[in-house]
Design a protein around this motif. Structure first.
Motif: not given
Length: 324
Positions: A203-204, A214-218, A277-281
């Motif tokens: 998450p960090f 992104c990190i809020r996604h379960p 959560i599906h980010h290109a990053g």
């Protein structure tokens, strides 16, 4: 009122180009109705006919009731490659494919799709370990189902992509001394095609490289047993080992097979709200790691950058390389 005048008034509102005789008009519409109804039924039949049911259905590959797979065998005089689909759903939902389009079976390889234990049944690493066992089980069926056990690739979207990449990068889980013949088999694959997959659960790192959405996604916190992303980060020492173990990025080494990954949106950073959560990053993090180590990673980002190969070309390449 004369007959001619009456007929003309009756036909006053008839659509242009239709017969003026009322009986012919009715016959015309009856013909159209039956023609298009028959055509629709015929066309619908073609659509449904395109879906092909498995050669072998709901085959158990492990002790839990959720550990089942479907297999589609193509006709071939020699053993074929095998592509295994792992469904998405954040490791929290989803199900295996029950039918496939015939086009999927025209590329020269057989196909399988697996179910696995979701996080609501068993927390990680159950989902990725089940995927590994499915590969091991399939190897025990290679001769019977006429595919080459050395030519197994995996594919999936979202969490299925994450599992696919985890299999591509993780060390072999084979245990040659196991009493279970399935566990003696290799869990390694020759390549992975991943769409919108998560490459790390850290998450960090994700908050820094992608953003808070992104990190809020379960998928990031619930699948490892945390009650929220805040609790995950607060008690990181408790969850760190499991989160990193289930992250494909953790396991990348120079002896790993190539991976092809695609993301549908350019998605600038940081992502404050929306789909993180599906980010290109995720893909950029993986490509950076692969380039550092010196192994191929084919990254495609819609409207931004394209991989050197299409996914079909990639699969042809990895299957051909594995034959050598």
């Amino acid at each position: 009122m004369g007959k001619l005048e009456s007929t003309q008034k009756e036909c006053l509102f008839q659509p242009k180009g239709l017969p003026k005789d009322q009986n012919n008009w009715i016959n015309f519409f009856m013909f159209k109705f039956f023609f298009f109804s028959t055509f629709s039924l015929f066309f619908s039949g073609l659509i449904f006919a395109e879906e092909i049911e498995p050669t072998s259905s709901d085959v158990s590959y492990g002790p839990h009731e959720d550990m089942t797979l479907n297999f589609w065998k193509i006709e071939s005089k020699t053993s074929t490659p095998l592509l295994v689909n792992i469904h998405g759903g954040g490791w929290l939902g989803g199900k295996k494919m029950e039918t496939v389009n015939p086009g999927l079976l025209k590329h020269g390889y057989s196909y399988a799709s697996i179910d696995y234990r979701l996080a609501g049944v068993e927390l990680l690493p159950a989902a990725v370990h089940d995927a590994a066992r499915a590969i091991q089980f399939l190897r025990t069926k290679a001769e019977e189902w006429n595919f080459d056990p050395e030519l197994i690739a995996v594919t999936g979207g979202s969490a299925g992509a994450a599992s696919s990449m985890w299999l591509a990068y993780h060390d072999d889980l084979a245990d040659p001394k196991s009493e279970d013949p399935v566990m003696r088999q290799s869990s390694r694959v020759c390549g992975a095609v991943a769409m919108g997959g998560q490459t790390t659960l850290d998450p960090f790192l994700l908050e820094k490289k992608i953003g808070p959405a992104c990190i809020r996604h379960p998928m990031i916190w619930k699948t490892v047993g945390a009650t929220s992303h805040e609790q995950l980060m607060k008690d990181w020492d408790k969850y760190k080992d499991l989160s990193l173990e289930c992250s494909p990025l953790t396991h990348v080494t120079e002896d790993d097979p190539p991976v092809w990954i695609r993301y549908k949106n350019p998605a600038p950073v940081p992502v404050i709200k929306g789909d993180g959560i599906h980010h290109a990053g995720f893909g950029r993090l993986l490509r950076e790691k692969c380039e550092e180590i010196g192994i191929p990673c084919y990254l495609s980002i819609a409207e931004n950058e394209q991989a050197e190969l299409t996914s079909a070309e990639f699969l042809s390449m990895v299957f051909a390389q594995s034959i050598k």
